[in-house]
Scaffold this motif. Structure first.
Motif, PDB file in Angstrom:
ATOM      1  N   VAL A   1      45.812-155.484  13.874  1.00  0.00           N
ATOM      2  CA  VAL A   1      46.875-154.949  13.036  1.00  0.00           C
ATOM      3  C   VAL A   1      47.968-154.449  13.967  1.00  0.00           C
ATOM      4  O   VAL A   1      47.802-153.441  14.656  1.00  0.00           O
ATOM      5  CB  VAL A   1      46.361-153.824  12.120  1.00  0.00           C
ATOM      6  CG1 VAL A   1      47.492-153.316  11.227  1.00  0.00           C
ATOM      7  CG2 VAL A   1      45.209-154.332  11.259  1.00  0.00           C
ATOM      8  N   ASN A   2      49.076-155.164  13.975  1.00  0.00           N
ATOM      9  CA  ASN A   2      50.132-154.945  14.957  1.00  0.00           C
ATOM     10  C   ASN A   2      51.080-153.822  14.553  1.00  0.00           C
ATOM     11  O   ASN A   2      51.842-153.973  13.590  1.00  0.00           O
ATOM     12  CB  ASN A   2      50.919-156.248  15.139  1.00  0.00           C
ATOM     13  CG  ASN A   2      52.107-156.074  16.052  1.00  0.00           C
ATOM     14  OD1 ASN A   2      52.022-155.376  17.055  1.00  0.00           O
ATOM     15  ND2 ASN A   2      53.205-156.714  15.702  1.00  0.00           N
ATOM     16  N   PRO A   3      51.071-152.693  15.252  1.00  0.00           N
ATOM     17  CA  PRO A   3      51.913-151.561  14.827  1.00  0.00           C
ATOM     18  C   PRO A   3      53.405-151.823  14.950  1.00  0.00           C
ATOM     19  O   PRO A   3      54.188-151.258  14.173  1.00  0.00           O
ATOM     20  CB  PRO A   3      51.470-150.426  15.762  1.00  0.00           C
ATOM     21  CG  PRO A   3      50.864-151.099  16.941  1.00  0.00           C
ATOM     22  CD  PRO A   3      50.240-152.358  16.426  1.00  0.00           C
TER      23      PRO A   3
ATOM     24  N   GLN B   1      55.290-154.146  14.052  1.00  0.00           N
ATOM     25  CA  GLN B   1      55.981-154.786  12.944  1.00  0.00           C
ATOM     26  C   GLN B   1      56.026-153.906  11.701  1.00  0.00           C
ATOM     27  O   GLN B   1      56.494-154.344  10.653  1.00  0.00           O
ATOM     28  CB  GLN B   1      55.353-156.145  12.621  1.00  0.00           C
ATOM     29  CG  GLN B   1      53.930-156.103  12.096  1.00  0.00           C
ATOM     30  CD  GLN B   1      53.268-157.462  12.135  1.00  0.00           C
ATOM     31  OE1 GLN B   1      53.097-158.065  13.193  1.00  0.00           O
ATOM     32  NE2 GLN B   1      52.888-157.973  10.967  1.00  0.00           N
ATOM     33  N   PHE B   2      55.580-152.669  11.829  1.00  0.00           N
ATOM     34  CA  PHE B   2      55.648-151.703  10.730  1.00  0.00           C
ATOM     35  C   PHE B   2      56.701-150.641  11.039  1.00  0.00           C
ATOM     36  O   PHE B   2      56.822-150.192  12.183  1.00  0.00           O
ATOM     37  CB  PHE B   2      54.303-151.006  10.534  1.00  0.00           C
ATOM     38  CG  PHE B   2      53.213-151.891   9.993  1.00  0.00           C
ATOM     39  CD1 PHE B   2      52.902-151.879   8.640  1.00  0.00           C
ATOM     40  CD2 PHE B   2      52.493-152.721  10.833  1.00  0.00           C
ATOM     41  CE1 PHE B   2      51.884-152.683   8.141  1.00  0.00           C
ATOM     42  CE2 PHE B   2      51.472-153.528  10.343  1.00  0.00           C
ATOM     43  CZ  PHE B   2      51.173-153.514   8.992  1.00  0.00           C
TER      44      PHE B   2
ATOM     45  N   GLU C   1      56.220-147.499   6.261  1.00  0.00           N
ATOM     46  CA  GLU C   1      55.415-148.581   5.699  1.00  0.00           C
ATOM     47  C   GLU C   1      53.924-148.271   5.806  1.00  0.00           C
ATOM     48  O   GLU C   1      53.524-147.181   6.207  1.00  0.00           O
ATOM     49  CB  GLU C   1      55.795-149.903   6.378  1.00  0.00           C
ATOM     50  CG  GLU C   1      57.222-150.332   6.041  1.00  0.00           C
ATOM     51  CD  GLU C   1      57.639-151.635   6.669  1.00  0.00           C
ATOM     52  OE1 GLU C   1      58.552-152.284   6.147  1.00  0.00           O
ATOM     53  OE2 GLU C   1      57.054-152.008   7.725  1.00  0.00           O
ATOM     54  N   ASP C   2      53.092-149.270   5.446  1.00  0.00           N
ATOM     55  CA  ASP C   2      51.676-149.002   5.179  1.00  0.00           C
ATOM     56  C   ASP C   2      50.757-149.265   6.372  1.00  0.00           C
ATOM     57  O   ASP C   2      49.613-149.674   6.192  1.00  0.00           O
ATOM     58  CB  ASP C   2      51.202-149.829   3.984  1.00  0.00           C
ATOM     59  CG  ASP C   2      51.374-151.342   4.198  1.00  0.00           C
ATOM     60  OD1 ASP C   2      52.074-151.729   5.143  1.00  0.00           O
ATOM     61  OD2 ASP C   2      50.803-152.113   3.401  1.00  0.00           O
ATOM     62  N   TYR C   3      51.226-149.004   7.601  1.00  0.00           N
ATOM     63  CA  TYR C   3      50.397-149.283   8.779  1.00  0.00           C
ATOM     64  C   TYR C   3      49.068-148.528   8.738  1.00  0.00           C
ATOM     65  O   TYR C   3      48.004-149.120   8.942  1.00  0.00           O
ATOM     66  CB  TYR C   3      51.164-148.921  10.050  1.00  0.00           C
ATOM     67  CG  TYR C   3      50.313-149.042  11.301  1.00  0.00           C
ATOM     68  CD1 TYR C   3      49.879-150.285  11.750  1.00  0.00           C
ATOM     69  CD2 TYR C   3      49.940-147.916  12.028  1.00  0.00           C
ATOM     70  CE1 TYR C   3      49.085-150.404  12.883  1.00  0.00           C
ATOM     71  CE2 TYR C   3      49.156-148.024  13.165  1.00  0.00           C
ATOM     72  CZ  TYR C   3      48.730-149.273  13.591  1.00  0.00           C
ATOM     73  OH  TYR C   3      47.937-149.379  14.714  1.00  0.00           O
ATOM     74  N   ASP C   4      49.119-147.236   8.464  1.00  0.00           N
ATOM     75  CA  ASP C   4      47.889-146.432   8.470  1.00  0.00           C
ATOM     76  C   ASP C   4      46.928-146.860   7.371  1.00  0.00           C
ATOM     77  O   ASP C   4      45.700-146.746   7.532  1.00  0.00           O
ATOM     78  CB  ASP C   4      48.217-144.944   8.323  1.00  0.00           C
ATOM     79  CG  ASP C   4      48.867-144.380   9.580  1.00  0.00           C
ATOM     80  OD1 ASP C   4      48.643-144.948  10.663  1.00  0.00           O
ATOM     81  OD2 ASP C   4      49.592-143.373   9.465  1.00  0.00           O
TER      82      ASP C   4
ATOM     83  N   TYR D   1      46.829-149.969   6.004  1.00  0.00           N
ATOM     84  CA  TYR D   1      46.593-151.410   5.975  1.00  0.00           C
ATOM     85  C   TYR D   1      45.089-151.658   6.086  1.00  0.00           C
ATOM     86  O   TYR D   1      44.404-151.043   6.912  1.00  0.00           O
ATOM     87  CB  TYR D   1      47.329-152.102   7.121  1.00  0.00           C
ATOM     88  CG  TYR D   1      47.423-153.601   6.941  1.00  0.00           C
ATOM     89  CD1 TYR D   1      48.470-154.172   6.219  1.00  0.00           C
ATOM     90  CD2 TYR D   1      46.456-154.448   7.471  1.00  0.00           C
ATOM     91  CE1 TYR D   1      48.555-155.536   6.037  1.00  0.00           C
ATOM     92  CE2 TYR D   1      46.532-155.823   7.286  1.00  0.00           C
ATOM     93  CZ  TYR D   1      47.582-156.358   6.572  1.00  0.00           C
ATOM     94  OH  TYR D   1      47.658-157.717   6.387  1.00  0.00           O
TER      95      TYR D   1
ATOM     96  N   LEU E   1      55.909-146.186  15.926  1.00  0.00           N
ATOM     97  CA  LEU E   1      56.559-146.951  14.871  1.00  0.00           C
ATOM     98  C   LEU E   1      58.068-146.718  14.846  1.00  0.00           C
ATOM     99  O   LEU E   1      58.794-147.480  14.202  1.00  0.00           O
ATOM    100  CB  LEU E   1      55.958-146.585  13.508  1.00  0.00           C
ATOM    101  CG  LEU E   1      54.451-146.806  13.333  1.00  0.00           C
ATOM    102  CD1 LEU E   1      54.068-146.620  11.866  1.00  0.00           C
ATOM    103  CD2 LEU E   1      54.013-148.165  13.832  1.00  0.00           C
TER     104      LEU E   1
END
Length: 308
Positions: free
Chosen positions: A57-59, A61-62, A66-69, A71, A112
């Protein structure tokens, strides 16, 4: 199944496959694997001697909002789903998973907040700030950066991407063409869909309720199909009319919160002006429904893969 987390170990694995003259097919993913990903794995297995699947999960691109945490992440579940594709391999190194840590991929650290990021990053100018890049201007910088890192780590012969993320496919193709250190080809695999509703399979579909997934979200694809039918069966070429067909079904009938609907040229990704020409076009869009942001596209008069 061999799971590699370190780039140094991955390079050792690649040296072995190269010494055996085996071709490597690479499938980059962010996990939360579904049939769309598996179609890429199947394509890689059919065309290459060895398959490498990355789960990361590439940080970069968030954006911070957005929903990184949140995902979806479940490496153990993803590995179990991949087991059928690992069966019957002749060598344990013929099917591997690369699952690095954030620290391994971003040794200088990553935030981010793009203004505070340090280290090396990659941009593809001209294809990144339209469509998805309008509301997510950071996105393709992150994609191009992580894909470059992954290509350098895996050193594949073929890399497999899904048509659903069509702009990403164009960005990655440009990356491979422009950064001439990559002697490889990008293979685009058709979008995988729910057999009942036609909804494009996506990791973000888990955010949908049953009603949203079965009845509301598929309305966008129904609009795309209306436009395809008009293009193919009624010789409709008017950009305005083709876009209206999608909007009528998705926005008026489906009540979807449309972020954008675009009919774009296949070489520049710029909007078609007037009528679709001999080169054909890509009809695409993004919409929000509940907690999910979804994208989809269809091709009008153009092949999925260009001629060699």
């Amino acid at each position: 199944m061999r799971v590699i987390s370190k780039v140094t170990e991955l390079h050792q694995w690649r040296a072995k496959t190269r010494s055996q003259n085996k071709t490597v097919g690479f499938v980059p993913t962010m996990g939360a694997l579904h049939q769309g990903h598996f179609s890429l794995v199947e394509a890689a297995k059919s065309k290459c001697d060895v398959v490498a699947v990355s789960i990361f999960v590439n940080p970069s691109q968030f954006a911070p909002h957005e929903d990184y945490d949140n995902y979806p992440r479940d490496l153990e579940s993803d590995l179990k789903k991949l087991e059928p594709y690992y069966q019957n391999v002749q060598d344990d190194d013929d099917f591997i998973v690369f699952a690095p840590s954030v620290e391994e991929m971003y040794p200088r650290g990553i935030t981010l907040d793009i203004e505070r990021q340090i280290g090396g990053f990659v941009e593809i100018r001209g294809l990144s700030l339209q469509l998805e890049g309008v509301t997510r201007p950071h996105f393709f910088r992150g994609v191009a950066t992580v894909v470059t890192k992954l290509f350098c780590a895996v050193q594949p012969d073929l890399a497999f991407f899904g048509q659903k993320d069509i702009q990403q496919c164009f960005v990655v193709r440009a990356l491979v063409e422009d950064l001439i250190m990559f002697p490889m080809k990008v293979v685009i695999v058709p979008t995988q869909r729910d057999p009942k509703t036609g909804l494009a399979l996506s990791s973000r579909n888990v955010y949908l309720t049953d009603d949203e997934r079965d009845n509301l979200a598929p309305m966008f694809y129904k609009g795309l199909k209306d436009a395809v039918a008009a293009y193919e069966n009624k010789n409709e070429r008017s950009a305005e009319k083709l876009l209206a067909l999608v909007r009528n079904r998705a926005e008026k009938e489906g009540g979807l919160n449309i972020e954008y609907i675009s009919l774009i040229e296949p070489d520049t990704l710029e909007p078609v002006v007037g009528n679709v020409g001999e080169k054909g076009a890509i009809l695409c869009g993004a919409w929000r429904i509940g907690a999910a942001r979804l994208i989809d596209n269809v091709l009008l008069g153009i092949p999925l893969m260009p001629k060699d």
